[in-house]
Scaffold this motif. Structure first.
Motif, PDB file in Angstrom:
ATOM      1  N   LEU A 162      64.112  93.414 -36.983  1.00 37.43           N
ATOM      2  CA  LEU A 162      64.517  93.789 -35.710  1.00 37.43           C
ATOM      3  C   LEU A 162      63.996  95.137 -35.190  1.00 37.43           C
ATOM      4  O   LEU A 162      63.562  96.015 -36.362  1.00 37.43           O
ATOM      5  CB  LEU A 162      66.167  93.612 -35.528  1.00 37.43           C
ATOM      6  N   GLU A 163      64.338  95.415 -34.218  1.00 43.28           N
ATOM      7  CA  GLU A 163      63.881  96.936 -33.657  1.00 43.28           C
ATOM      8  C   GLU A 163      64.935  97.625 -32.894  1.00 43.28           C
ATOM      9  O   GLU A 163      65.739  96.958 -32.385  1.00 43.28           O
ATOM     10  CB  GLU A 163      62.726  96.756 -32.673  1.00 43.28           C
ATOM     11  N   VAL A 164      64.784  98.858 -32.849  1.00 45.67           N
ATOM     12  CA  VAL A 164      65.997  99.651 -32.245  1.00 45.67           C
ATOM     13  C   VAL A 164      65.385  99.467 -30.893  1.00 45.67           C
ATOM     14  O   VAL A 164      64.389 100.153 -30.432  1.00 45.67           O
ATOM     15  CB  VAL A 164      66.118 101.178 -32.818  1.00 45.67           C
ATOM     16  N   THR A 165      66.463  99.235 -30.129  1.00 42.44           N
ATOM     17  CA  THR A 165      66.335  99.250 -28.484  1.00 42.44           C
ATOM     18  C   THR A 165      67.181 100.163 -27.735  1.00 42.44           C
ATOM     19  O   THR A 165      66.924 100.277 -26.584  1.00 42.44           O
ATOM     20  CB  THR A 165      66.753  97.618 -28.078  1.00 42.44           C
ATOM     21  N   ASN A 166      68.208 100.649 -28.474  1.00 37.51           N
ATOM     22  CA  ASN A 166      69.118 101.438 -27.865  1.00 37.51           C
ATOM     23  C   ASN A 166      69.313 103.056 -28.670  1.00 37.51           C
ATOM     24  O   ASN A 166      69.627 102.882 -29.891  1.00 37.51           O
ATOM     25  CB  ASN A 166      70.591 101.066 -27.562  1.00 37.51           C
ATOM     26  N   HIS A 167      68.952 103.933 -28.067  1.00 34.21           N
ATOM     27  CA  HIS A 167      69.255 105.378 -28.726  1.00 34.21           C
ATOM     28  C   HIS A 167      70.403 105.694 -28.524  1.00 34.21           C
ATOM     29  O   HIS A 167      70.671 106.656 -27.794  1.00 34.21           O
ATOM     30  CB  HIS A 167      68.274 106.314 -28.464  1.00 34.21           C
TER      31      HIS A 167
END
Length: 315
Positions: free
Chosen positions: A156-161
């Motif tokens: 998965l990937e980070v989409t929200n910081h």
């Protein structure tokens, strides 16, 4: 919008469920409330016995016109706090297609504003509220970096910081955003398979360097970081963790308002909190929990303890 509310409880937390129901009624909610429980239910919850959705031997009551509360006996090896995403998914799969969304509330929360605000909030994304303790958690926080590595490990990937820690006592999803609940559930399960977490245990016996120190709450925070559906975050004032909010009150910690001796708490340096007052303002409405005189005595006790607390408190 046709939205349902759910909660999970066992034991004495039924007092909080009643206050939640009362607060929803007072603020304009109408519809179905689903209360999953372990053990037994209190006398006030004994109603018509029937099957509700997939759950058998349920009790259904109508405490006030327009609101129906279903008590669903749930079977899970998890502590109920770790069962939240699974319960919401099961509800969303079972309720009628015209149900647009589900809100989850812990059984020690009462709402303080018009229900229509919650409906509006849900149109903006997944409603979330920031925690007060450990609230400052920037993108470079070491634990958040561990979470980022875990996200990538699971393709998965980070989409929200996200820059603050989120409380898992409240959240909601629209039907088209149910993948958020699945993502949340996925990381609860990863805490078991990859980190050997005991999800039948609620205690925080680890230190904050563990990626799943707070188990389901950490799982929610990880899911928020890699969610592909929009989020809508509110500060800690939304749960009365700090002053300035009028949205809801969350009575975290122990003892709970219904078990608290306020004069004894004052002598220990802890005056009544916003959540204490909110609870006792929601005890005798659609559901009547106590004789009127008892509520009056508790409110008087809080007023005295609050006044004395101006001169003596623990820092």
């Amino acid at each position: 919008m046709n939205i349902v509310v759910c909660t999970l409880f066992e034991g004495h937390y039924h007092y909080g469920v009643a206050a939640l129901v009362n607060s929803l009624s007072k603020n304009g909610f109408s519809g179905h409330i689903y209360a999953g429980y372990k053990g037994s239910i209190p006398e006030w919850a004994n109603g018509k016995k029937e099957q509700v959705l997939q759950w058998e031997n349920c009790s259904t009551i109508t405490p006030v016109e327009g609101i129906t509360v279903h008590f669903l006996p749930v079977k899970t090896d998890f502590h109920l706090t770790n069962y939240k995403p699974g319960f919401v998914i099961e509800l969303m799969e079972q309720v009628e297609d015209d149900v647009a969304g589900v809100f989850y509330f812990d059984p020690d929360i009462v709402i303080k504003c018009r229900w229509s605000f919650y409906e509006q909030w849900l149109t903006l994304g997944v409603p979330l509220v920031h925690e007060i303790t450990n609230n400052d958690m920037p993108a470079t926080h070491p634990v958040r970096v561990l979470w980022r590595d875990l996200i990538r490990k699971n393709d998965l990937e980070v989409t929200n910081h996200i820059h603050s820690y989120i409380n898992a006592g409240f959240w909601g999803i629209r039907r088209e955003h149910v993948e958020f609940a699945h993502l949340y559930k996925k990381f609860v399960e990863i805490s078991v398979t990859d980190y050997n977490m005991d999800l039948n245990d609620f205690t925080f016996d680890l230190d904050r360097t563990n990626p799943f120190f707070a188990k389901d709450q950490d799982a929610l925070n990880i899911a928020a970081m890699c969610s592909r559906v929009p989020l809508s975050e509110y500060g800690p004032e939304a749960m009365d963790f700090v002053h300035g909010g009028k949205v809801m009150s969350h009575a975290t910690g122990s003892p709970k308002p219904w078990k608290k001796n306020y004069m004894l708490s004052f002598l220990k340096g802890n005056p009544p909190s916003l959540s204490d007052r909110a609870y006792w303002n929601n005890t005798n409405d659609a559901v009547r929990l106590y004789p009127g005189y008892y509520v009056g005595l508790k409110q008087l006790e809080m007023k005295v303890a609050t006044f004395l607390g101006r001169f003596y408190k623990r820092y």
